[in-house]
Design an enzyme around this catalytic site. Structure first.
Site, short mmCIF file in Angstrom:
data_model
loop_
_atom_site.label_atom_id
_atom_site.label_comp_id
_atom_site.label_asym_id
_atom_site.label_seq_id
_atom_site.Cartn_x
_atom_site.Cartn_y
_atom_site.Cartn_z
N LYS A 54 6.09 -1.16 3.30
CA LYS A 54 4.95 -2.53 3.66
C LYS A 54 6.42 -3.45 5.02
O LYS A 54 5.17 -4.23 6.14
CB LYS A 54 5.06 -3.41 2.97
CG LYS A 54 3.72 -3.00 2.23
CD LYS A 54 2.44 -3.66 2.50
CE LYS A 54 1.06 -2.96 2.14
NZ LYS A 54 0.95 -3.20 0.08
N SER A 79 -0.83 -9.13 -2.52
CA SER A 79 0.24 -9.43 -4.26
C SER A 79 0.97 -8.78 -4.44
O SER A 79 1.34 -8.58 -5.80
CB SER A 79 -0.89 -8.13 -4.69
OG SER A 79 -0.63 -6.54 -4.83
N GLU A 205 -5.88 7.45 -5.04
CA GLU A 205 -6.47 5.87 -5.54
C GLU A 205 -6.11 5.78 -7.10
O GLU A 205 -6.13 6.46 -7.64
CB GLU A 205 -7.30 5.57 -5.67
CG GLU A 205 -7.83 5.35 -3.81
CD GLU A 205 -9.42 4.24 -3.93
OE1 GLU A 205 -10.31 5.57 -3.66
OE2 GLU A 205 -9.32 3.78 -3.11
N GLY A 209 -9.61 2.08 -10.34
CA GLY A 209 -9.84 1.05 -8.43
C GLY A 209 -9.82 2.09 -7.44
O GLY A 209 -9.40 1.90 -5.92
N ASP A 211 -11.88 2.32 -4.84
CA ASP A 211 -12.98 1.82 -4.06
C ASP A 211 -13.15 2.42 -2.46
O ASP A 211 -14.35 3.21 -2.13
CB ASP A 211 -12.75 -0.11 -3.88
CG ASP A 211 -10.84 -0.25 -3.34
OD1 ASP A 211 -10.69 0.26 -3.84
OD2 ASP A 211 -10.83 0.08 -2.26
N SER A 305 5.57 4.94 -1.56
CA SER A 305 5.39 4.08 -1.20
C SER A 305 6.36 3.10 -1.22
O SER A 305 6.79 2.41 -0.59
CB SER A 305 4.30 3.32 -0.80
OG SER A 305 3.78 3.45 -2.46
C1 LIG Z 1 0.32 -2.01 -0.16
C2 LIG Z 1 0.89 -0.87 -1.32
C3 LIG Z 1 -0.25 0.45 -1.50
C4 LIG Z 1 -1.31 0.53 -0.26
O1 LIG Z 1 -1.53 -0.06 0.76
P1 LIG Z 1 -2.50 0.49 1.57
O2 LIG Z 1 -2.06 0.21 3.05
O3 LIG Z 1 -2.83 -1.39 1.26
O4 LIG Z 1 -3.33 0.99 0.94
C5 LIG Z 1 1.05 1.57 -1.72
N1 LIG Z 1 1.86 1.52 -2.29
C6 LIG Z 1 2.91 0.34 -2.23
C7 LIG Z 1 4.08 -0.42 -3.30
C8 LIG Z 1 2.02 -1.01 -1.58
O5 LIG Z 1 3.10 -2.14 -1.67
#
Ligand SMILES: *Cc1c(COP(=O)(O)O)cnc(C)c1O
Length: 321
Positions: A54, A79, A205, A209, A211, A305
């Site tokens: 992010k 969140s 996903e 959830g 969606d 991520s």
């Molecule tokens: C925000 C986040 C996601 C999802 O990312 P999107 O861009 O909302 O699809 C996945 N993994 C982590 C660790 C995140 O912080």
């Protein structure tokens, strides 16, 4: 086709992030390869600054503010990881930040956000509308709202993760990306399809959830109730108006995994690869490692991520067999 971002936006984001974001390593594992019959390349965004990809989208957005926007600062709702990403980026760029966070967000994420010097405003995610609260604050204080995923500058920043992965490992047959609101996958899909038009881009996903999976299959944005899953970074209710068209155009499929599969994947990273990956960060890997997706004989990119999880919660999740 008029999508919110194109490949040039991702190259431009990469230039802005150069020397500011970490160029995260790509990890491999014989055990993972043996288990799947594939060659897996894990892009370690759990080792990114503030612990998740992010930072890429947040910094790419804030570094494009005008001097007036910088003076008034940034507001966002999140969140968790986007909150820390905005807070850190705002501090690096010397601007004020207010973060609207759910009151049940992990304490570690709330404290980390405050630790970066941002003002945190809590709300109840089951009864209040976080976007409305964010917009009101933006209006009252003249701050600029940067949402967690549905913004072209955020999407372009997130796409630099896939850009780097492909630069580092070359051709891929499949790219697995976790999906919340679709910021990460939309950026990554634009980067991947530009460099490797035949690479399949697959979103993953949480089962509870789905969606984006429902929206993808139906061909229109579907809203769901706030999902209950351990993947707290993917508790979104619908894809965005910028992210969804990119997903429709460039993503090949959207799969789901269960919370139990996320826990076994977290355990795999801890035991075998000595890495802390948060539940949401395990989504993409779980699709390959837990057998949901047949990847035999393929070169597979997997975005890990994020790695932000409260240690007590991590221990509790791993303690269950
Ligand atoms: C925000 C986040 C996601 C999802 O990312 P999107 O861009 O909302 O699809 C996945 N993994 C982590 C660790 C995140 O912080």
């Amino acid at each position: 086709m008029n999508l919110a971002i194109k490949h040039d936006d991702i190259s431009a984001a990469a230039a802005r992030l150069h020397g500011v974001a970490h160029r995260t390593p790509v990890a491999t594992s014989h055990t993972a390869n043996e288990r799947t019959g594939a060659e897996l390349f894990f892009k370690c965004e759990n080792l990114q600054r503030m612990g998740a990809f992010k930072f890429r989208g947040a910094y790419n957005s804030l570094s494009q503010f005008t001097p007036e926007q910088r003076r008034a600062g940034v507001v966002t709702f999140s969140s968790g990881n986007h909150a820390q990403a905005i807070a850190l980026s705002a501090r690096l760029l010397g601007m004020p930040a207010i973060i609207v966070m759910p009151s049940d967000a992990p304490q570690m994420k709330i404290e980390a956000t405050q630790g970066y010097g941002a003002e945190v405003q809590l709300f109840d995610r089951y009864t209040e509308d976080r976007e409305a609260i964010g917009r009101k604050l933006a209006g009252e204080r003249g701050m600029t709202l940067i949402p967690p995923f549905d913004h072209p500058h955020v999407m372009a920043g997130q796409g630099t993760a896939a850009l780097e992965l492909i630069e580092d490992v070359g051709a891929l047959d499949v790219l697995l990306v976790c999906v919340g609101g679709g910021g990460l996958i939309s950026g990554c899909a634009v980067a991947a399809k530009h460099a490797l038009p035949r690479c399949r881009v697959i979103g993953v996903e949480p089962e509870a959830g789905n969606d984006v999976q429902q929206s993808f299959r139906r061909g229109e944005i579907v809203h769901i109730n706030v999902p209950k899953t351990i993947a707290d970074g993917a508790q979104t209710q619908a894809p965005g108006r910028f992210t969804f068209p990119v997903i429709q155009a460039l993503v090949d499929d959207v799969l789901t995994v269960s919370d139990a599969q996320l826990v076994s994947t977290m355990r795999f990273f801890a035991e075998r690869m000595k890495m802390v990956v948060e539940p949401t960060g395990c989504l993409a890997a779980a699709a390959a490692l837990e057998g949901g997706l047949d990847v035999r004989g393929k070169r597979v990119g997997v975005i890990l991520s994020g790695g932000n999880i409260d240690v007590a919660r991590y221990a509790a999740l791993l303690g269950h067999r």
